[in-house]
Design a protein around this motif. Structure first.
Motif, PDB file in Angstrom:
ATOM      1  N   CYS A  68       0.860  -1.190   0.000  1.00 25.67           N
ATOM      2  CA  CYS A  68       0.000   0.000   0.000  1.00 25.67           C
ATOM      3  C   CYS A  68       0.898   1.242   0.000  1.00 25.67           C
ATOM      4  O   CYS A  68       1.808   1.335   0.817  1.00 25.67           O
ATOM      5  CB  CYS A  68      -0.904  -0.013   1.226  1.00 25.67           C
ATOM      6  SG  CYS A  68      -1.715   1.566   1.522  1.00 25.67           S
TER       7      CYS A  68
ATOM      8  N   GLN B  86       0.243   4.150   0.948  1.00 27.41           N
ATOM      9  CA  GLN B  86      -0.046   5.025   2.092  1.00 27.41           C
ATOM     10  C   GLN B  86       0.608   4.512   3.382  1.00 27.41           C
ATOM     11  O   GLN B  86       1.354   5.231   4.038  1.00 27.41           O
ATOM     12  CB  GLN B  86      -1.571   5.115   2.254  1.00 27.41           C
ATOM     13  CG  GLN B  86      -2.059   6.068   3.316  1.00 27.41           C
ATOM     14  CD  GLN B  86      -1.896   7.514   2.882  1.00 27.41           C
ATOM     15  OE1 GLN B  86      -1.823   7.801   1.688  1.00 27.41           O
ATOM     16  NE2 GLN B  86      -1.802   8.416   3.835  1.00 27.41           N
ATOM     17  N   CYS B  87       0.336   3.231   3.717  1.00 27.30           N
ATOM     18  CA  CYS B  87       0.784   2.705   5.016  1.00 27.30           C
ATOM     19  C   CYS B  87       1.853   1.637   4.885  1.00 27.30           C
ATOM     20  O   CYS B  87       2.406   1.190   5.892  1.00 27.30           O
ATOM     21  CB  CYS B  87      -0.403   2.166   5.811  1.00 27.30           C
ATOM     22  SG  CYS B  87      -1.055   0.621   5.157  1.00 27.30           S
TER      23      CYS B  87
ATOM     24  N   CYS C  16      -6.768  -0.990   0.463  1.00 27.61           N
ATOM     25  CA  CYS C  16      -5.948  -1.376   1.622  1.00 27.61           C
ATOM     26  C   CYS C  16      -6.842  -1.695   2.823  1.00 27.61           C
ATOM     27  O   CYS C  16      -7.605  -0.844   3.276  1.00 27.61           O
ATOM     28  CB  CYS C  16      -4.962  -0.276   1.967  1.00 27.61           C
ATOM     29  SG  CYS C  16      -3.953  -0.731   3.388  1.00 27.61           S
TER      30      CYS C  16
ATOM     31  N   CYS D 244      -5.357   0.738   6.094  1.00 26.50           N
ATOM     32  CA  CYS D 244      -5.595   2.185   6.221  1.00 26.50           C
ATOM     33  C   CYS D 244      -6.780   2.663   5.390  1.00 26.50           C
ATOM     34  O   CYS D 244      -7.090   3.849   5.362  1.00 26.50           O
ATOM     35  CB  CYS D 244      -4.333   2.953   5.833  1.00 26.50           C
ATOM     36  SG  CYS D 244      -3.968   2.901   4.085  1.00 26.50           S
TER      37      CYS D 244
ATOM     38  N   THR E 227      -7.276   3.186   2.313  1.00 30.94           N
ATOM     39  CA  THR E 227      -7.143   3.984   1.089  1.00 30.94           C
ATOM     40  C   THR E 227      -7.343   3.072  -0.119  1.00 30.94           C
ATOM     41  O   THR E 227      -7.125   1.866  -0.049  1.00 30.94           O
ATOM     42  CB  THR E 227      -5.762   4.675   0.980  1.00 30.94           C
ATOM     43  OG1 THR E 227      -4.771   3.689   1.109  1.00 30.94           O
ATOM     44  CG2 THR E 227      -5.577   5.743   2.029  1.00 30.94           C
TER      45      THR E 227
HETATM   46 ZN   LIG Z   1      -2.674   1.085   3.597  1.00 31.03          ZN
END
Ligand SMILES: [Zn+2]
Ligand SMILES: [Zn+2]
Length: 407
Positions: A9, A11-12, A27, A30, A32
């Motif tokens: 992912c 983002q995380c 995801c 998180c 997203t």
């Molecule tokens: Zn994530």
């Protein structure tokens, strides 16, 4: 066979498990969501770590349905195989069961490895894959043949070259000894990095709203500003569409591609021509002589026979334009590319024809030009087991629709 891919992912950093056909990274950690902008998907098999130079050798994976038109009807078969694309004889001709037995990753640029360039065109790979599945019984050359709904991806087999030995990078087994330290792999690496996967947030480029999509969606919908979007070359681009409004509240809309085409080599210029030549039992109205006909094709994956049945029924029926461009409240995902629909025109024509002899012998000399292609959302009524389009008399079993996601 179903393949599993692991992707981080953005983002995380969590590792998310995806199916090969997934177009969305959702995801679970998180929450997203990102669109996978990938072109032809490139996957790597996991490799062991040992001293030496790491190489990745491409195989083309070809999975789909091949339709063949013969005078006695349209046959189809499912093909699912991998084809070696680099002509080096120490390599196995296919990857066998490895891709489905292991979790793969999207190929990414890594200084420690070299990706070899694919030497085979997709067309040639499909021909080889198809020949491998060909039964000797039906050896007559078809009048027309087409792959529909195919999944084409590159799967890289890791190799480790250490001193004068080549090892299978998955198992560690020795594959070959190189005479006099010769470099049979040569300077054949992929040149640029634009083949790497990119991730785009699922945000409407027009209004900033969160786009509506599912794992397999190739078209994302914005119910806020009534727009539809598709990833192309790393950006989201608008897709033209029209909606046939539903009568009741509880309708579910299914997506179709509506294609306006010009033929060369066969005299179909109007709806009247089409009805005459195919011998479809409908009384030709005088105004049909001036109506340009359209082909309708499911914009979702479904079993080959049912795909052709639905396309033929809708094409024979023809729908008047609605002029409505509202995103429907409930809609199943678009999972079949417009280009796939475009390739299926001759098959739909052959399938819709009652008088096959008027159509099939002409197919090899017929060419198709797509004048216009747009999405059409058509309302269906859910009776529990089936989705029914009462006006067009089209019925689709819900279980079969669900199974189509795995094609
Ligand atoms: Zn994530
Ligand atoms: Zn919007």
């Amino acid at each position: 066979m179903d393949l599993t891919v692991l992707q981080e992912c953005p983002q995380c950093g969590g590792e998310v498990e995806l199916a090969e056909t997934d177009r969305l990274l959702s995801c679970p950690y998180c929450r997203t969501r990102n669109v996978l902008a990938r072109g032809t998907a490139r996957f790597t098999l996991p490799h062991i770590h040992r001293p030496g130079r790491l190489l990745h050798v491409p195989y083309l994976r070809c999975k789909g349905s091949v339709f063949s038109c013969h005078l006695n009807g349209i046959h189809h078969r499912v093909v699912d195989t991998t084809v070696a694309t680099v002509p080096i004889n120490v390599l196995p001709p296919t990857l066998g069961y490895r891709p489905q037995a292991m979790k793969m990753h999207y190929a990414s640029d890594n200084l420690d490895t070299t990706y070899l360039r694919n030497k085979l065109s997709i067309k040639e790979a499909l021909t080889r894959a198809e020949a491998r599945h060909q039964s000797t019984a039906k050896n007559a050359t078809p009048l027309h043949q087409e792959w529909i709904g195919e999944t084409i991806s590159l799967i890289y087999l890791p190799l480790i070259v250490h001193e004068d030995s080549v090892f299978d990078g998955v198992t560690g087994d020795p594959l070959a000894t190189l005479p006099n330290s010769s470099d049979i792999f040569g300077p054949v690496s992929l040149p640029s990095l634009d083949w790497q996967i990119r991730l785009l947030p699922t945000i409407c480029p027009n209004c900033g709203w969160d786009l509506r999509c599912e794992q397999e969606s190739i078209v994302l919908l914005c119910p806020h500003c009534d727009t539809a979007w598709q990833e192309a070359h790393g950006t989201l681009t608008g897709v033209p569409f029209e909606t046939v409004p539903a009568q009741g509240e509880d309708a579910i809309h299914l997506p179709f591609w509506r294609l306006e085409v010009d033929f060369e080599g066969i005299d179909i210029h109007s709806l009247a021509d089409f009805i005459r030549l195919t011998n479809i039992p409908r009384a030709i109205q005088p105004e049909w002589e001036d109506i340009k006909m359209a082909f309708y094709c499911p914009a979702f994956k479904i079993r080959p026979k049912i795909f052709l049945r639905i396309a033929s029924q809708l094409t024979a029926a023809q729908l008047p334009a609605s002029g409505d461009t509202t995103i429907p409240a409930s809609c199943t995902p678009v999972s079949l590319e417009a280009s796939e629909a475009e390739e299926s025109i001759k098959l739909i024509l052959a399938s819709a024809a009652i008088a096959k002899r008027n159509i099939l012998p002409r197919l090899p000399h017929t060419s198709v030009t797509i004048r216009r292609n747009q999405l059409l959302f058509l309302p269906f009524f859910d009776n529990g087991y089936e989705l029914c389009q009462e006006e067009m008399k089209v019925v689709i079993n819900k279980q079969i629709l669900q199974l189509g996601k795995k094609l």
